[in-house]
Design a protein around this motif. Sequence first.
Motif, PDB file in Angstrom:
ATOM      1  N   TRP A 114       0.837  -1.204   0.000  1.00  0.00           N
ATOM      2  CA  TRP A 114       0.000   0.000   0.000  1.00  0.00           C
ATOM      3  C   TRP A 114       0.873   1.256   0.000  1.00  0.00           C
ATOM      4  O   TRP A 114       0.588   2.225  -0.723  1.00  0.00           O
ATOM      5  CB  TRP A 114      -0.929  -0.024   1.206  1.00  0.00           C
ATOM      6  CG  TRP A 114      -1.958   1.063   1.211  1.00  0.00           C
ATOM      7  CD1 TRP A 114      -2.013   2.151   2.031  1.00  0.00           C
ATOM      8  CD2 TRP A 114      -3.108   1.173   0.346  1.00  0.00           C
ATOM      9  NE1 TRP A 114      -3.118   2.929   1.741  1.00  0.00           N
ATOM     10  CE2 TRP A 114      -3.794   2.346   0.719  1.00  0.00           C
ATOM     11  CE3 TRP A 114      -3.599   0.382  -0.683  1.00  0.00           C
ATOM     12  CZ2 TRP A 114      -4.966   2.743   0.074  1.00  0.00           C
ATOM     13  CZ3 TRP A 114      -4.763   0.781  -1.324  1.00  0.00           C
ATOM     14  CH2 TRP A 114      -5.423   1.955  -0.936  1.00  0.00           C
ATOM     15  N   ASN A 118       0.913   3.952  -3.200  1.00  0.00           N
ATOM     16  CA  ASN A 118       0.439   5.305  -2.943  1.00  0.00           C
ATOM     17  C   ASN A 118       1.553   6.345  -2.871  1.00  0.00           C
ATOM     18  O   ASN A 118       1.275   7.523  -2.640  1.00  0.00           O
ATOM     19  CB  ASN A 118      -0.370   5.341  -1.641  1.00  0.00           C
ATOM     20  CG  ASN A 118      -1.743   4.728  -1.794  1.00  0.00           C
ATOM     21  OD1 ASN A 118      -2.698   5.404  -2.171  1.00  0.00           O
ATOM     22  ND2 ASN A 118      -1.862   3.438  -1.522  1.00  0.00           N
ATOM     23  N   HIS A 214      -8.756   6.034  -7.052  1.00  0.00           N
ATOM     24  CA  HIS A 214      -8.161   6.316  -5.737  1.00  0.00           C
ATOM     25  C   HIS A 214      -6.721   6.786  -5.890  1.00  0.00           C
ATOM     26  O   HIS A 214      -6.307   7.785  -5.268  1.00  0.00           O
ATOM     27  CB  HIS A 214      -8.212   5.060  -4.866  1.00  0.00           C
ATOM     28  CG  HIS A 214      -7.256   5.104  -3.714  1.00  0.00           C
ATOM     29  ND1 HIS A 214      -7.520   5.787  -2.537  1.00  0.00           N
ATOM     30  CD2 HIS A 214      -5.994   4.586  -3.572  1.00  0.00           C
ATOM     31  CE1 HIS A 214      -6.493   5.688  -1.722  1.00  0.00           C
ATOM     32  NE2 HIS A 214      -5.554   4.965  -2.325  1.00  0.00           N
ATOM     33  N   LEU A 215      -5.932   6.084  -6.695  1.00  0.00           N
ATOM     34  CA  LEU A 215      -4.530   6.459  -6.874  1.00  0.00           C
ATOM     35  C   LEU A 215      -4.398   7.825  -7.543  1.00  0.00           C
ATOM     36  O   LEU A 215      -3.472   8.595  -7.228  1.00  0.00           O
ATOM     37  CB  LEU A 215      -3.802   5.390  -7.689  1.00  0.00           C
ATOM     38  CG  LEU A 215      -3.650   4.014  -7.026  1.00  0.00           C
ATOM     39  CD1 LEU A 215      -2.889   3.076  -7.945  1.00  0.00           C
ATOM     40  CD2 LEU A 215      -2.940   4.127  -5.681  1.00  0.00           C
ATOM     41  N   GLN A 218      -4.833  10.358  -4.925  1.00  0.00           N
ATOM     42  CA  GLN A 218      -3.655  10.388  -4.057  1.00  0.00           C
ATOM     43  C   GLN A 218      -2.434  10.974  -4.763  1.00  0.00           C
ATOM     44  O   GLN A 218      -1.398  11.145  -4.141  1.00  0.00           O
ATOM     45  CB  GLN A 218      -3.313   8.970  -3.583  1.00  0.00           C
ATOM     46  CG  GLN A 218      -4.346   8.348  -2.662  1.00  0.00           C
ATOM     47  CD  GLN A 218      -4.483   9.123  -1.364  1.00  0.00           C
ATOM     48  OE1 GLN A 218      -5.493   9.777  -1.121  1.00  0.00           O
ATOM     49  NE2 GLN A 218      -3.464   9.077  -0.537  1.00  0.00           N
ATOM     50  N   ALA A 220      -0.617   9.475  -6.881  1.00  0.00           N
ATOM     51  CA  ALA A 220       0.410   8.426  -6.804  1.00  0.00           C
ATOM     52  C   ALA A 220       1.330   8.471  -8.019  1.00  0.00           C
ATOM     53  O   ALA A 220       0.869   8.665  -9.149  1.00  0.00           O
ATOM     54  CB  ALA A 220      -0.260   7.054  -6.698  1.00  0.00           C
TER      55      ALA A 220
END
Length: 226
Positions: A114, A118, A214-215, A218, A220
């Motif tokens: 994780w 991230n 989601h990434l 973030q 990422a």
Amino acid sequence: MTMPTLTLISHPLCPFVQRAAIVLLEKQVPFHRINVDLGDKPAWFLAISPTGKVPLLQVQDAYGAEEILFESVAICEYLQETRPGPGLYPDDPLMRAKHRAWIESGSATLEEAWGYLNARDQASADLKAASLKDKLAQLEKILGSGPYFAGEAFGMVDAVFAPVFRYFDVLETDSTESLFTDFPGVNAWRKALSARASVSAAVSAAYPALFQAHLQRQQALLMKEI
């Protein structure tokens, strides 16, 4: 005897929920599933979740009495002990203890994965990648001929590691694939898990898009490769 009605309280991306879902599916146990928004937790959820986290397993018996189980390993072990279907631990006590130790390692591996996925900068990504490779190297040493952790039989360790490997199945960038280059046993194991019906069915068809979104939120570093 009527078996209790089960409701899995869930989040679409939670890997710990996936553990419980995989075990339910492996044992062919009917269950309801309710997703909650962990960014805006409803009052009813906070009232029944001691930690404010998922998964929860709501167990209602034939008389209407209700119990709430929390923590994924506790839920999985309850299902193992109370539901028919394939056993997910070895019969031998020593081997069973070893499998439980690797389940703990699975949680640590998830944490490293994780952090890597991230990471927003190269230095953080490299640090987490190195830690993750250390975990994969330990797995490579103890894996047998497969296709699963303990050989031919799918078990609880497989249910724990499958959600970790799913992340990399979704992304399949050059960076993520390179993590497994030196670990052919682990790579074969993750591919076998990906093909398992219970693993596939533990998430919705929307999972890849939700995870990538989601990434993106973030910021990422890996998303620059997609």
